[in-house]
Scaffold this active site. Structure first.
Site, short mmCIF file in Angstrom:
data_model
loop_
_atom_site.label_atom_id
_atom_site.label_comp_id
_atom_site.label_asym_id
_atom_site.label_seq_id
_atom_site.Cartn_x
_atom_site.Cartn_y
_atom_site.Cartn_z
N HIS A 1 -1.92 4.00 -3.63
CA HIS A 1 -1.63 4.82 -2.46
C HIS A 1 -0.99 6.14 -2.88
O HIS A 1 -1.37 7.21 -2.39
CB HIS A 1 -0.64 4.12 -1.51
CG HIS A 1 -1.15 2.89 -0.86
ND1 HIS A 1 -0.46 1.69 -0.88
CD2 HIS A 1 -2.28 2.64 -0.15
CE1 HIS A 1 -1.13 0.78 -0.22
NE2 HIS A 1 -2.24 1.33 0.24
N LYS B 1 -1.04 -8.06 12.77
CA LYS B 1 -0.66 -8.51 11.43
C LYS B 1 0.83 -8.83 11.38
O LYS B 1 1.62 -8.31 12.17
CB LYS B 1 -0.98 -7.43 10.39
CG LYS B 1 -2.45 -7.20 10.17
CD LYS B 1 -2.67 -6.24 9.02
CE LYS B 1 -4.14 -6.07 8.71
NZ LYS B 1 -4.34 -5.15 7.58
N ARG C 1 -11.69 2.11 -3.37
CA ARG C 1 -11.60 1.47 -4.68
C ARG C 1 -12.95 0.98 -5.17
O ARG C 1 -13.22 0.97 -6.36
CB ARG C 1 -10.66 0.25 -4.59
CG ARG C 1 -9.21 0.58 -4.36
CD ARG C 1 -8.45 -0.68 -4.08
NE ARG C 1 -9.01 -1.27 -2.86
CZ ARG C 1 -8.45 -2.23 -2.15
NH1 ARG C 1 -7.33 -2.75 -2.55
NH2 ARG C 1 -9.00 -2.68 -1.06
N SER D 1 -2.39 -3.95 -1.75
CA SER D 1 -1.10 -4.42 -1.28
C SER D 1 -1.07 -5.94 -1.21
O SER D 1 -0.05 -6.57 -1.53
CB SER D 1 -0.79 -3.83 0.10
OG SER D 1 -0.60 -2.44 0.01
#
Length: 161
Positions: A17, A41, A90, A129
């Site tokens: 990040h 979440k 990614r 993460s």
């Protein structure tokens, strides 16, 4: 003045990040890193904690501002006069997911919100993460994944010191 938003959960913020933040900050006059408050979440850190962590992690980048939002990104961007969203990629699987979101945001914003994709530097391509949290929860070494102060906070959440 060119402003962009880099939205995300940042739970926790990783070196990946921070790589995107540094690079995007060189492309825009102001980069707003905004933490999404996603009610669906259960994050490790509260929104307030994530904002505080990001402010500390980006304190040496003068044109970065840290904020939070809930709801749709297009509404947040419109309310803040932002017309560009930044997203990191990614892998090709990230692109498929992010492309759909970018197209939806552009359509729902009547063409007023574009997305710029930055590919993650190869040294951080493995990072997520979720994997950082999993490694930390088992007491593994996350020093190559997050800044030292963030690692301490994560281990504290798992009562591992």
């Amino acid at each position: 003045m060119k402003r962009a938003v880099y939205p995300g959960s940042f739970d926790p913020v990783t070196f990946g990040h921070l790589d995107v933040i540094r690079r995007a900050s060189e492309m825009f006059d102001v980069l707003v890193v905004s933490v999404l408050d996603n009610k669906a979440k259960t994050p490790l850190f509260s929104v307030e904690e994530r904002v505080k962590i990001l402010k500390e992690a980006t304190k040496d980048i003068p044109n970065v501002q840290v904020d939070s939002f809930s709801g749709l990104l297009i509404n947040y961007a419109a309310e803040n006069g932002i017309h560009v969203a930044v997203r990191g990629l990614r892998a090709i699987t990230d692109f498929e997911y992010e492309l759909q979101i970018a197209q939806t945001n552009r359509k729902l914003s009547d063409g007023k919100l574009d997305t710029v994709f930055l590919t993650t530097s190869l040294e951080y391509a493995y990072l997520s993460s979720s994997s950082v949290k999993e490694i930390a929860s088992f007491g593994g070494d996350i020093s190559q994944c997050v800044p030292e102060f963030v690692a301490k906070l994560i281990y504290g959440k798992y009562h591992i010191l």
